[in-house]
Design a protein around this motif. Structure first.
Motif, PDB file in Angstrom:
ATOM      1  N   TRP A 169       0.824  -1.207   0.000  1.00 49.27           N
ATOM      2  CA  TRP A 169       0.000   0.000   0.000  1.00 49.27           C
ATOM      3  C   TRP A 169       0.863   1.264   0.000  1.00 49.27           C
ATOM      4  CZ3 TRP A 169      -4.931   0.724  -1.063  1.00 49.27           C
ATOM      5  CH2 TRP A 169      -5.536   1.949  -0.744  1.00 49.27           C
ATOM      6  N   MET A 175       2.884   1.719  -3.336  1.00 49.99           N
ATOM      7  CA  MET A 175       2.027   2.090  -4.457  1.00 49.99           C
ATOM      8  C   MET A 175       1.260   3.389  -4.184  1.00 49.99           C
ATOM      9  SD  MET A 175       2.574  -0.195  -6.782  1.00 49.99           S
ATOM     10  CE  MET A 175       1.242   0.203  -7.907  1.00 49.99           C
ATOM     11  N   ASP A 176       1.530   4.032  -3.079  1.00 52.00           N
ATOM     12  CA  ASP A 176       0.803   5.257  -2.690  1.00 52.00           C
ATOM     13  C   ASP A 176      -0.703   5.041  -2.725  1.00 52.00           C
ATOM     14  OD1 ASP A 176       3.142   6.763  -2.317  1.00 52.00           O
ATOM     15  OD2 ASP A 176       3.221   7.298  -4.442  1.00 52.00           O
ATOM     16  N   GLN A 188      -2.439   3.478  -4.798  1.00 55.24           N
ATOM     17  CA  GLN A 188      -3.000   3.475  -6.150  1.00 55.24           C
ATOM     18  C   GLN A 188      -2.895   2.066  -6.740  1.00 55.24           C
ATOM     19  OE1 GLN A 188      -4.450   6.412  -7.398  1.00 55.24           O
ATOM     20  NE2 GLN A 188      -4.054   6.965  -5.262  1.00 55.24           N
ATOM     21  N   ASP A 223      -5.343  -1.102  -8.521  1.00 58.33           N
ATOM     22  CA  ASP A 223      -6.633  -1.524  -9.069  1.00 58.33           C
ATOM     23  C   ASP A 223      -6.849  -3.023  -8.912  1.00 58.33           C
ATOM     24  OD1 ASP A 223      -7.651   1.036 -10.394  1.00 58.33           O
ATOM     25  OD2 ASP A 223      -5.620   0.873 -11.208  1.00 58.33           O
ATOM     26  N   ASP A 283      -9.280  -0.088   0.577  1.00 53.43           N
ATOM     27  CA  ASP A 283     -10.014   0.314  -0.616  1.00 53.43           C
ATOM     28  C   ASP A 283     -10.953  -0.816  -1.035  1.00 53.43           C
ATOM     29  OD1 ASP A 283     -11.003   1.167  -3.022  1.00 53.43           O
ATOM     30  OD2 ASP A 283      -9.073   1.302  -4.047  1.00 53.43           O
ATOM     31  N   ARG A 318      -3.468  -0.309 -12.491  1.00 56.15           N
ATOM     32  CA  ARG A 318      -2.266  -0.784 -11.805  1.00 56.15           C
ATOM     33  C   ARG A 318      -2.519  -2.161 -11.199  1.00 56.15           C
ATOM     34  NH1 ARG A 318       0.840   4.320  -9.030  1.00 56.15           N
ATOM     35  NH2 ARG A 318       0.683   5.729 -10.796  1.00 56.15           N
TER      36      ARG A 318
END
Length: 316
Positions: A172, A175-176, A178, A180, A203, A297
């Motif tokens: 996390w 990948m900041d 980001q 999917d 998320d 991503r």
């Protein structure tokens, strides 16, 4: 000075690498967590340390204790490293079908290796659920004879917790936030379940997909037509006890050939020397990257080092 008191302090904090060369021209972007860069060479270092330290805290391990585990090799190697540092004797029970490099590494780390013959019709390099059942039976016998502490990675909640608390948090952050898609093969299900649960808490829209052998996609509810495959340490054609279907959004399958070709591309084009399961993960990620939304991503795992497969056909 910036030093470690022992090698186990260096576990984790592995790099995240974008596979920009083999993924060139595809709509999606593929990122791989380089777990083979843990000190013993696989993602299993994390769970070995977690499970041993939890056993210590629970009073299940004392100075001079014997530790035993059924293993395809990677968890055993990680446990052998941790036990060497902590002073426990370690016994690894594994199928003869696993690569000889694994047993050699275990012995080099001071472990006693108990090899179990494969089930009838077994093939070297292709360990099945039937083979694993024989390994578990022998582990139970030895555990009683030796009075050893059985780590039992297939049932131990520390397996999931290690990846929930460390691997997922690193992913996390790297990948900041980001992401999917996350995808991974399933063996004990500790890695997939632990990571998927943590990422979905951060998320809920993030999709987590399982990768399975094309002929043994049991989690996807498909019939097992051939339990023998090259994804050593994963996909034993049965539902693992740590599996949580609630954190899975979809299923992808790969053939042996796809896994091998992807592993070879990883080495030749990205300079990443990894094993069969890493190849399976990347083969699935390449397929997903081909039909997902542009710029999506995708994160997957490079499970272990290719050095453990030099006697196999992987790089021949």
């Amino acid at each position: 000075m910036q030093t470690c008191a022992s090698i186990i302090e260096s576990i984790g904090k592995t790099p995240m690498v974008e596979l920009a060369r083999i993924g060139k021209g595809l709509p999606g972007r593929i990122f791989a967590k380089a777990e083979f860069m843990n000190p013993s060479g696989s993602m299993k270092d994390r769970i070995a340390l977690k499970m041993i330290e939890e056993a210590e805290q629970a009073g299940q391990l004392k100075p001079g204790s014997i530790v035993i585990e059924e293993t395809s090799g990677n968890t055993g190697i990680a446990l052998a490293m941790v036990c060497a540092v902590k002073g426990y004797r370690f016994v690894a029970v594994m199928s003869e079908g696993n690569s000889p490099e694994r047993r050699q590494i275990l012995q080099a780390l001071g472990a006693r290796v108990e090899l179990v013959p494969q089930a009838a019709g077994g093939k070297p390099g292709q360990v099945t659920g039937a083979d694993l059942a024989l390994v578990e039976e022998r582990t139970r016998q030895l555990q009683r004879e030796l009075g050893a502490f059985w780590v039992n990675q297939f049932d131990n909640p520390g397996n999931c917790a290690a990846h929930y608390e460390t691997t997922a948090q690193e992913i996390w952050q790297q990948m900041d936030g980001q992401i999917d898609y996350f995808l991974d093969v399933v063996g004990t299900s500790g890695t997939f379940t632990g990571i998927a649960k943590a990422l979905k808490e951060k998320d809920p829209n993030l999709q987590c997909w399982v990768v399975e052998p094309a002929a043994a996609a049991v989690l996807a509810g498909k019939p097992v037509t051939n339990p023998q495959h090259v994804l050593q340490g994963s996909s034993y054609a049965k539902v693992p006890r740590l599996w949580d279907a609630g954190v899975c959004d979809g299923y992808l399958t790969v053939t042996d050939g796809e896994a091998v070709r992807a592993a070879r591309r990883l080495a030749a084009e990205e300079g990443l020397l990894c094993g069969y399961t890493s190849g399976g993960n990347v083969a699935a990620a390449l397929r997903l990257a081909g039909w997902c939304d542009a710029g999506a991503r995708i994160v997957t795992i490079l499970c272990d080092s290719g050095l453990r497969y030099l006697s196999s056909d992987l790089f021949k």
